[in-house]
Design an enzyme around this catalytic site. Structure first.
Site, mmCIF file in Angstrom:
data_model
loop_
_atom_site.group_PDB
_atom_site.id
_atom_site.type_symbol
_atom_site.label_atom_id
_atom_site.label_comp_id
_atom_site.label_asym_id
_atom_site.label_seq_id
_atom_site.Cartn_x
_atom_site.Cartn_y
_atom_site.Cartn_z
ATOM 1 N N CYS A 71 0.834 -1.199 0.000
ATOM 2 C CA CYS A 71 0.000 0.000 0.000
ATOM 3 C C CYS A 71 0.873 1.254 0.000
ATOM 4 C CB CYS A 71 -0.929 0.012 1.215
ATOM 5 S SG CYS A 71 -1.993 1.472 1.257
ATOM 6 N N CYS A 91 -0.499 4.165 2.018
ATOM 7 C CA CYS A 91 -0.306 4.041 3.468
ATOM 8 C C CYS A 91 1.156 4.283 3.846
ATOM 9 C CB CYS A 91 -0.664 2.638 3.970
ATOM 10 S SG CYS A 91 -2.076 1.887 3.199
ATOM 11 N N ASP A 92 2.064 3.720 3.084
ATOM 12 C CA ASP A 92 3.456 3.641 3.540
ATOM 13 C C ASP A 92 4.446 4.515 2.771
ATOM 14 O OD1 ASP A 92 2.601 1.715 5.329
ATOM 15 O OD2 ASP A 92 3.025 0.053 3.977
#
Ligand code: NDP
Length: 322
Positions: free
Chosen positions: A136, A139-140
């Site tokens: 992701c 997200c990261d």
């Protein structure tokens, strides 16, 4: 005894649905699952730092965030069973929800079983998961470990195109590795990728391994048309964008689903094809897939469920699905 509501799934969607239904005095039961080594909590449990969940200006560890959400849900009286649901029967009401340990009859059901990001299962993958490998980018991608690094994204769909474009904000260069000579992504996303000065597409190429000690330092590449042609590409991060599998096996044949297995919900709501059954979070959302959108749809499911129970109170004893 027939319960008012059972929730299946223990990510942000399931627990938000529990917080709302518990506060509405519906005394929810939540099956949080056990099969992933007894660690419930969904995809956040495999993320390191979460920096885009509102309320945490310094960021928060994914596991800590999930533990806090779980505590909040328990605080209002949610009954948590750390068990996998093995069977559901949605053909008549009350619905049946069964684990190896118990069978529960319930007037309504909220499904929040999430989706699982597909992985490549490379030889070095397990050791380096969360140490430079992620499924992701949104997200990261902004984490310090990926800043000003060469990053590799695998896949050719909209997710891969979106993730590669997103990562250009932080990376020195992004390689998009695709196994064919044509992207599957929508035209507009393709154009963005192909025109971007920081993105280079490696066509007809697959990643066969990932290397590194403390974090990712290189990937091994192979030419699909010439398997002898392998090479190492130095990089600081590897992102999988090869699709997701919604966790809907339990409900096959009982609820309307999209061809790719996601549960169909009525637009703008969490109602499924069976009255009294609601779906929220990634199990019905292939577009946004964020912790905060999952939590939001968990709230929607709880409110939809509460209203539905109120409206159908008189009919619930009849035990038949309209
Ligand atoms: P897709 O299934 O569309 O694409 C997966 C990609 O990964 C494909 O290009 C596929 O290759 C590749 N792939 C799959 N398995 C492997 C493997 N083992 N090795 C190498 N490559 C592999 O998934 P997405 O997550 O991209 O999209 C899912 C759905 O969500 C789509 O409907 C998409 O439109 C939608 N979506 C929409 C977005 C938006 O509107 N903003 C953003 C993200 C997704 P191949 O092409 O060869 O099959």
């Amino acid at each position: 005894m027939t319960e008012q509501v059972v929730i299946v799934g223990s990510g942000p969607a399931g627990h938000t649905a529990a917080i709302y239904t518990a506060r509405a005095n519906l005394k929810p039961i939540l099956f949080e699952g056990f099969s992933k080594g007894g660690i419930p909590g969904g995809q956040l449990m495999t993320t390191t730092e979460v920096e885009n969940f509102p309320g945490f200006p310094e960021g928060i560890d994914g596991q800590k965030l999930m533990e806090a959400i779980r505590r909040q849900s328990a605080r209002f009286g949610t009954r948590l069973f750390t068990e996998d649901v093995a069977k559901v029967d949605l053909s008549k009401r009350p619905f049946l929800v069964a684990s190896a340990e118990r069978e529960i009859q319930t007037q309504s059901l909220i499904i929040a079983t999430g989706a699982t990001a597909k992985r490549l299962n490379l030889p070095g993958e397990k050791q380096l998961w969360n140490k430079g490998i992620s499924a992701c980018a949104v997200c990261d991608g902004a984490l310090p470990v990926f800043r000003n690094k060469v990053l590799v994204v695998v896949g050719g769909g909209d997710s891969a195109a979106e993730e590669a474009t997103f990562l250009t904000k932080f990376a020195s260069k992004v390689y998009l590795v695709h196994r064919r000579d044509q992207l599957r992504a929508s035209q507009i996303m393709q154009e963005r990728v192909l025109k971007h000065p920081k993105i280079e597409v490696l066509w007809n190429t697959i990643v066969t391994d990932v290397r590194g000690k403390e974090s990712v330092s290189a990937v091994q590449l192979q030419d699909v048309n010439n398997p002898q042609a392998t090479r190492e590409l130095a990089c600081g991060g590897l992102f999988f964008a090869i699709g997701f599998t919604p966790n809907t096996e339990l409900f096959q044949g009982q609820l309307k689903m999209e061809p790719d297995g996601y549960i169909t919900t009525r637009p703008g709501s969490t109602h499924t094809s069976v009255p009294g059954v609601f779906a929220c979070g990634d199990v019905q959302d292939k577009k946004y897939r964020q912790a905060v959108t999952a939590a939001g749809s968990g709230c929607m499911a709880a409110l939809d469920c509460e209203r539905w129970l109120n409206e159908n109170e008189s009919g619930l004893e009849k035990g038949s699905v309209p």
